[in-house]
Design a protein around this motif. Structure first.
Motif, PDB file in Angstrom:
ATOM      1  N   LYS A 144     -53.896  16.788  30.017  1.00  0.00           N
ATOM      2  CA  LYS A 144     -53.860  16.748  28.843  1.00  0.00           C
ATOM      3  C   LYS A 144     -52.411  16.717  28.059  1.00  0.00           C
ATOM      4  O   LYS A 144     -52.043  16.003  27.272  1.00  0.00           O
ATOM      5  N   ASP A 145     -51.333  17.300  28.838  1.00  0.00           N
ATOM      6  CA  ASP A 145     -50.161  17.427  28.240  1.00  0.00           C
ATOM      7  C   ASP A 145     -49.494  16.141  28.367  1.00  0.00           C
ATOM      8  O   ASP A 145     -48.694  15.697  27.678  1.00  0.00           O
ATOM      9  N   HIS A 146     -49.652  15.451  29.651  1.00  0.00           N
ATOM     10  CA  HIS A 146     -49.162  14.075  29.580  1.00  0.00           C
ATOM     11  C   HIS A 146     -49.704  12.998  28.584  1.00  0.00           C
ATOM     12  O   HIS A 146     -48.801  12.329  27.864  1.00  0.00           O
ATOM     13  N   VAL A 147     -50.899  13.272  28.517  1.00  0.00           N
ATOM     14  CA  VAL A 147     -51.654  12.266  27.414  1.00  0.00           C
ATOM     15  C   VAL A 147     -51.133  12.530  25.879  1.00  0.00           C
ATOM     16  O   VAL A 147     -50.866  11.786  25.365  1.00  0.00           O
ATOM     17  N   LEU A 148     -50.909  13.525  25.736  1.00  0.00           N
ATOM     18  CA  LEU A 148     -50.448  14.319  24.487  1.00  0.00           C
ATOM     19  C   LEU A 148     -48.994  13.661  24.101  1.00  0.00           C
ATOM     20  O   LEU A 148     -48.680  13.266  23.124  1.00  0.00           O
ATOM     21  N   ALA A 149     -48.216  13.881  25.089  1.00  0.00           N
ATOM     22  CA  ALA A 149     -46.749  13.190  24.898  1.00  0.00           C
ATOM     23  C   ALA A 149     -46.969  11.651  24.862  1.00  0.00           C
ATOM     24  O   ALA A 149     -46.024  11.137  24.125  1.00  0.00           O
ATOM     25  N   ILE A 165     -55.587   3.225  21.960  1.00  0.00           N
ATOM     26  CA  ILE A 165     -56.933   3.367  22.865  1.00  0.00           C
ATOM     27  C   ILE A 165     -56.449   4.404  23.923  1.00  0.00           C
ATOM     28  O   ILE A 165     -55.588   4.366  24.958  1.00  0.00           O
ATOM     29  N   VAL A 166     -57.045   5.543  24.045  1.00  0.00           N
ATOM     30  CA  VAL A 166     -57.180   6.663  25.106  1.00  0.00           C
ATOM     31  C   VAL A 166     -58.308   6.567  25.919  1.00  0.00           C
ATOM     32  O   VAL A 166     -59.329   6.699  25.606  1.00  0.00           O
ATOM     33  N   GLU A 186     -59.134  16.202  25.031  1.00  0.00           N
ATOM     34  CA  GLU A 186     -58.435  17.285  24.451  1.00  0.00           C
ATOM     35  C   GLU A 186     -57.124  17.054  23.857  1.00  0.00           C
ATOM     36  O   GLU A 186     -56.851  17.550  22.917  1.00  0.00           O
ATOM     37  N   ALA A 187     -56.326  16.139  24.548  1.00  0.00           N
ATOM     38  CA  ALA A 187     -55.089  15.669  23.913  1.00  0.00           C
ATOM     39  C   ALA A 187     -55.312  14.849  22.534  1.00  0.00           C
ATOM     40  O   ALA A 187     -54.651  15.190  21.749  1.00  0.00           O
ATOM     41  N   VAL A 188     -56.385  14.154  22.768  1.00  0.00           N
ATOM     42  CA  VAL A 188     -56.752  13.476  21.134  1.00  0.00           C
ATOM     43  C   VAL A 188     -57.057  14.258  20.190  1.00  0.00           C
ATOM     44  O   VAL A 188     -56.688  14.453  18.959  1.00  0.00           O
ATOM     45  N   GLU A 189     -57.793  15.433  20.686  1.00  0.00           N
ATOM     46  CA  GLU A 189     -58.389  16.468  19.493  1.00  0.00           C
ATOM     47  C   GLU A 189     -56.899  17.284  19.005  1.00  0.00           C
ATOM     48  O   GLU A 189     -56.914  17.324  17.790  1.00  0.00           O
TER      49      GLU A 189
END
Length: 221
Positions: A144-149, A165-166, A186-189
């Protein structure tokens, strides 16, 4: 009527999710997405998502497609092949590992480094034209943390009406790999709670099975 319609849609979701889990978990037997190739190169994608990708590319005619998570280079080659067909676009693909045997193509630029590091992002931006549409596909570290970054770093460079696109938002029980832990979904949310420039385009899930449910983010402003 509405009760029957609700039940029908509920059953439909259950059927799709059951097939999704079957398709995803078949990787353990070297089947489905773990045994899929584009022009002889392994491509770790769901073919139904690849079909959606070619529709997006055909519609947008992007000048640059940024991909994080190169792996074996099969997806970069696929994207470059579609760009060949439409006559426009180049691929800038980033991975922390430099693998031998990746396909060579005049439209592909390989970059080695962390997708969220300042140095890598600067190198990506040197490849990005200000003139044409920019499409971004995130498929590197799925935590999550990496995708959110990544979302926060690459979201601003996506063109209006283009897509961020995730990939693999199906992880952590959405509906596969329930023990994965917080990941792309969860990162997208969390990203969408604060960023109002993107909206989920559920029309890109029209083929029912997608490894990216809720992950086709269209830039609306």
């Amino acid at each position: 009527f509405y009760r029957r319609l609700y039940l029908s849609r509920t059953n439909e979701r259950e059927i799709v999710d059951s097939f999704h889990r079957l398709y995803f978990d078949a990787r353990a037997f070297n089947m489905t997405w773990r045994n899929t190739f584009w022009l002889g190169h392994q491509i770790l994608k769901c073919p139904l998502d690849l079909w959606i990708y070619q529709e997006i590319i055909t519609e947008l005619r992007p000048e640059v497609i940024v991909e994080t998570g190169t792996a074996f280079g099969g997806s970069a080659l696929y994207l470059a092949s579609i760009c060949d067909i439409v006559g426009r676009g180049k691929i800038v693909t980033v991975d922390i590992e430099d693998r031998d045997g990746r396909p060579e193509h005049p439209r592909i630029t390989y970059l080695t480094g962390s997708s969220v590091s300042d140095d890598t992002f600067k190198r990506v931006m040197r490849e990005v034209s200000e003139g044409g549409p920019i499409l971004v596909i995130l498929d590197s570290d799925h935590r999550k943390d990496h995708v959110l970054a990544e979302l926060r770093r690459y979201g601003p460079i996506v063109s209006k009406n283009s897509y961020l696109i995730v990939e693999d938002t199906n992880l952590n029980g959405h509906p596969v790999d329930p023990d994965f832990g917080p990941g792309p979904a969860e990162a997208v949310e969390e990203f969408l709670m604060k960023d109002q420039t993107f909206a989920v385009d559920s029309s890109k899930e029209k083929l029912f099975l997608s490894f990216n449910p809720g992950g086709y983010l269209k830039k609306i402003r």
